[in-house]
Design an enzyme around this catalytic site. Structure first.
Site, PDB file in Angstrom:
ATOM      1  CE  LYS A  87      -3.981  -2.068   2.333  1.00 19.95           C
ATOM      2  NZ  LYS A  87      -4.876  -1.932   3.509  1.00 19.95           N
ATOM      3  CE1 TYR A 132      -9.184  -2.908  -0.511  1.00 19.22           C
ATOM      4  CE2 TYR A 132      -8.539  -1.050  -1.858  1.00 19.22           C
ATOM      5  CZ  TYR A 132      -8.206  -2.097  -1.042  1.00 19.22           C
ATOM      6  OH  TYR A 132      -6.883  -2.344  -0.749  1.00 19.22           O
ATOM      7  CG  ASN A 174      -3.474  -2.443   6.901  1.00 19.45           C
ATOM      8  OD1 ASN A 174      -3.264  -2.279   5.710  1.00 19.45           O
ATOM      9  ND2 ASN A 174      -4.535  -3.087   7.346  1.00 19.45           N
ATOM     10  CG  HIS A 211      -5.393  -6.204  -0.190  1.00 20.39           C
ATOM     11  ND1 HIS A 211      -6.625  -6.199   0.406  1.00 20.39           N
ATOM     12  CD2 HIS A 211      -5.477  -7.053  -1.248  1.00 20.39           C
ATOM     13  CE1 HIS A 211      -7.433  -6.998  -0.276  1.00 20.39           C
ATOM     14  NE2 HIS A 211      -6.764  -7.529  -1.282  1.00 20.39           N
ATOM     15  CD  GLU A 263      -8.634  -9.282  -3.574  1.00 18.55           C
ATOM     16  OE1 GLU A 263      -9.382  -8.705  -2.762  1.00 18.55           O
ATOM     17  OE2 GLU A 263      -7.549  -9.810  -3.232  1.00 18.55           O
TER      18      GLU A 263
END
Length: 140
Positions: free
Chosen positions: A11, A51, A114, A117, A128
């Site tokens: 990320k 998402y 965080n 993913h 995905e």
């Protein structure tokens, strides 16, 4: 144990801090191989489409806005039980709950930022992976 493929995203918080190499080293040390990888900058529309499963959740807008703040590294990992192994290496979504030595415990800035993913199931992984990569780009 089955050989699986899973999607991994490094990320914006992690790419901003040049953690791509350290994160990828942990994945390789765990026995996962890279079969595709690219650095991209998501558009708002791409983030929302990716998402979409979280569209009704309170954090959806903040997550999408965060994911467009900088480049991400999208990659396909392959290995024995790759989905579970990647999720174990990542650690809990909330870094405060993540085990010591996991990516999120060591690198996350917050529950939103965080660092990584990972797909959570085989059907999710297939969807995905197809979102970011064509079959021609998967060279494992």
């Amino acid at each position: 144990m089955a050989i699986e493929r899973t999607l991994s995203i490094i990320k914006p918080d992690a790419t901003r801090r040049n953690l791509t190499g350290q994160i990828n080293a942990r994945l390789e040390e765990a026995g996962l191989s890279f079969v595709a990888q690219k650095r991209v900058r998501l558009t708002p529309e791409q983030a929302e489409a990716f998402y979409d499963v979280h569209k009704e959740r309170a954090f959806f807008e903040d997550l999408c806005n965060f994911m467009i703040t900088g480049p991400v590294v999208v990659q396909v990992l392959e290995g024995e039980d790759a989905i579970a192994k990647n999720r174990e290496i990542m650690g809990a979504t909330n870094p405060a709950n993540a085990d010591a030595g996991t990516i999120r415990k060591d690198f996350a800035e917050s529950i939103e930022a965080n660092s990584v993913h990972g797909s959570d199931a085989p059907d999710t992984a297939a969807r995905e992976i197809a979102f970011f990569f064509s079959e021609l780009e998967l060279v494992g």
